[in-house]
Design an enzyme around this catalytic site. Sequence first.
Site, PDB file in Angstrom:
ATOM      1  N   GLU A 408       0.806  -0.967  -0.047  1.00  0.00           N
ATOM      2  CA  GLU A 408      -0.006  -0.241  -0.138  1.00  0.00           C
ATOM      3  C   GLU A 408       1.074   1.351  -0.116  1.00  0.00           C
ATOM      4  O   GLU A 408       0.837   2.242   0.960  1.00  0.00           O
ATOM      5  CB  GLU A 408      -0.981   0.065   1.087  1.00  0.00           C
ATOM      6  CG  GLU A 408      -1.923  -1.198   1.014  1.00  0.00           C
ATOM      7  CD  GLU A 408      -2.837  -0.999   2.397  1.00  0.00           C
ATOM      8  OE1 GLU A 408      -2.737  -0.121   3.010  1.00  0.00           O
ATOM      9  OE2 GLU A 408      -3.928  -1.883   2.249  1.00  0.00           O
ATOM     10  N   GLU A 494      -4.377  -9.209   1.249  1.00  0.00           N
ATOM     11  CA  GLU A 494      -4.891  -8.759   2.649  1.00  0.00           C
ATOM     12  C   GLU A 494      -6.390  -8.792   2.599  1.00  0.00           C
ATOM     13  O   GLU A 494      -7.020  -8.163   1.398  1.00  0.00           O
ATOM     14  CB  GLU A 494      -4.096  -7.398   2.940  1.00  0.00           C
ATOM     15  CG  GLU A 494      -4.079  -7.254   4.443  1.00  0.00           C
ATOM     16  CD  GLU A 494      -3.584  -5.835   4.713  1.00  0.00           C
ATOM     17  OE1 GLU A 494      -2.341  -5.463   4.271  1.00  0.00           O
ATOM     18  OE2 GLU A 494      -3.862  -4.958   5.358  1.00  0.00           O
TER      19      GLU A 494
END
Length: 693
Positions: A408, A494
């Site tokens: 991210e 995730e």
Amino acid sequence: MREIVDFNQGWRFHMGGDLPDEVIAFGNVNLIAGETRLWQKAGNHGVSNPANPHVDKWRLVRVPHDYALEGEFTRNESANNGALPHGEAWYLKKFELSESDRQRRIILEFDGVYRDSTLFANGHYIGRHLSGYTSFYFDITDVCDFGGINAIALHVDASENELWSYEGAGIYRGVRLVKRGLTSVPTWGVAVSTDGADDPGRVTAAVTVRNDSYDQADVNVISRVIDPTGRAVAEAQAEVSVADVSESTTTLSLQVSHPSLWAPDSPTLYTLEATVMLNGEPLDLCTTPFGFRYFRFDPDHGFSLNGVPVKLKGVCLHQDHGCVGVAVPPAIQEWRVRKLKEMGCNAIRTSHNPPDPSLLDACDRLGVMVMDEHRVSGSSPELLRQFEDLIRRDRNHPSVILWSMGNEEMGIQDTPAGEAIFARMHQLARRLDPSRPTTYAMNSRWQEIVERHGGKGERRWDVLGVNYRGGGNSPANFDIAHAKFPDWPMVSSESWGGTATRDLYGPDVTPMDVVISERWKEDEFCWKDDDHKYFASEYQNCQTPWGCDIEETWRNTLERPFLAGTFIWTGFDYRGETFPYEWPAVITRFGVMDLCGYYKSVAHYLRAWWRPNDPHIFLMPHWDFPGHLGREKLVRCYANTHSVELLLNGEAIGTSRMTPNDRLEWRVPWEPSVLEARGLDADGAHVISTRRV
Ligand code: GAL
């Protein structure tokens, strides 16, 4: 031959970075009154002067050690980082070396120090290591006193953060002193790879020999494969000439017939022995555990191991664990892996940093696959070196199946800088280890990211890592990405993103006195009504906006054959990241197990459906609600039996058929009684049951 000395004991510790002049300047031959002049001349460093008596008064600690844990929780420190002060500290260790060590190289190996560590030995500056997660080593031979007392001092500065959760402070992983011959295999000097589906028994061993003498060394390198019973099953050798003070790598090919393959159910480990021989005498022996296995990330069919399709049933895992902070000893690492495996987990993502080697050793031994993650994405020499060190250190572990280049990175993931950085990191990983694919765990703006990186060749990493639902809140995002780049394998890197406090079933419990973060206050995903605020109840009603419930998470993965699997956020609770609360909350509630390894309800769901053939049943809530006579409770059951019968005080309430990968619910008025769920097979026979009182 090499000798490996455990260096985890006997460290002296000083909290704080500032030391009195008398300590810093001890024995400083160039000292001018009032000045310390540390850097003016070699050997001036008083703290690491072996004769310095002041440091002997420092208290003794044993590593792994996390000094942040010694602080007081305070609202002045970020709750997300655990609300504990970090700051600087000194470690010091004295040790003897004998005259007979004189013909050896003396190397100090650190598995991980948080962070920015500077090493001094016997008064000399040795080197600095910035990352709080990569392993590192220093050769201190030239300043050693053979036949005398030696001292090493490590200054640590943990004031900066690398992550947005608790990171601890200090020498939080193992330390070793390695004594090697002048001509020997250096740290991370062996790379073993097995050749895969076409030839599962073929082993390629690249062995580096380092020659620290001032003459050329003409040596023989013998490589042997040792099977689990200790038998040598293959051997190859090569002559190697290594110029003075340099290294040379030789690649040997070995063939093992019918090797036992490494897999979660049968994690068979072999050992590669690399012996360096001079005139028939062994100079060094380096042993490396490895495994035979092959795998593939397929754009249509997901992941397969040894030719068999396998869904990655993964969890993300931080370094820290409960009371020990980040100083997790190998036994607790192994315990964590065992707990996860017992739940049905077959993969761990080491979010978001290079793991402790003892975690990888446990995964190798117990048969759990690993997505091995780098911390700071970047292509500067410093950051590429960190990524390189991760790969060199971990490339022999059969458990490791993916190199993750980051997580991210919202600032760069859809920018030209991100494109350049990931291309460079991917190329480095390919060169160092062509046998494993790279990935990157992307989140928001996924369309732009997919477009930017979705080309071919070096522009693109190997496996598309999609965090949560792939950006927005539509589960369809996996499908859009897949339709756009059908030749790009994908993993749900995730997922879930729910929070829960074990065995709390809001709204019928006392609220905790914590503050809801302004950032989430208005967020409709966090709680639905006034009754629920302050809770992270077991009903999954405190989700992140980017997550979805566990049933949807797992079904999303199962229903898409092209998805390699998923990594649930997270396996265990951890310190910091207190979403959606602020001080005095100091730990997260994201774990499917709590800090002690007890299952929350979500872990029961996973245990039921990650091991569908081993009966499991869980009933919630507890059945102890004094004063609630007649109030309706939402009763939920996670089980993997054909159907479930619910009974109150022995009286049947009803039997419901369980849809695979789902849960059952009833509304039951509370009375002081015993609630029981009985799992039944297709013929109605009793399989397993559970009770709540
Ligand atoms: C993710 C992030 C994790 C953790 C998680 C909490 O976006 O990658 O590190 O912060 O959110 O939900």
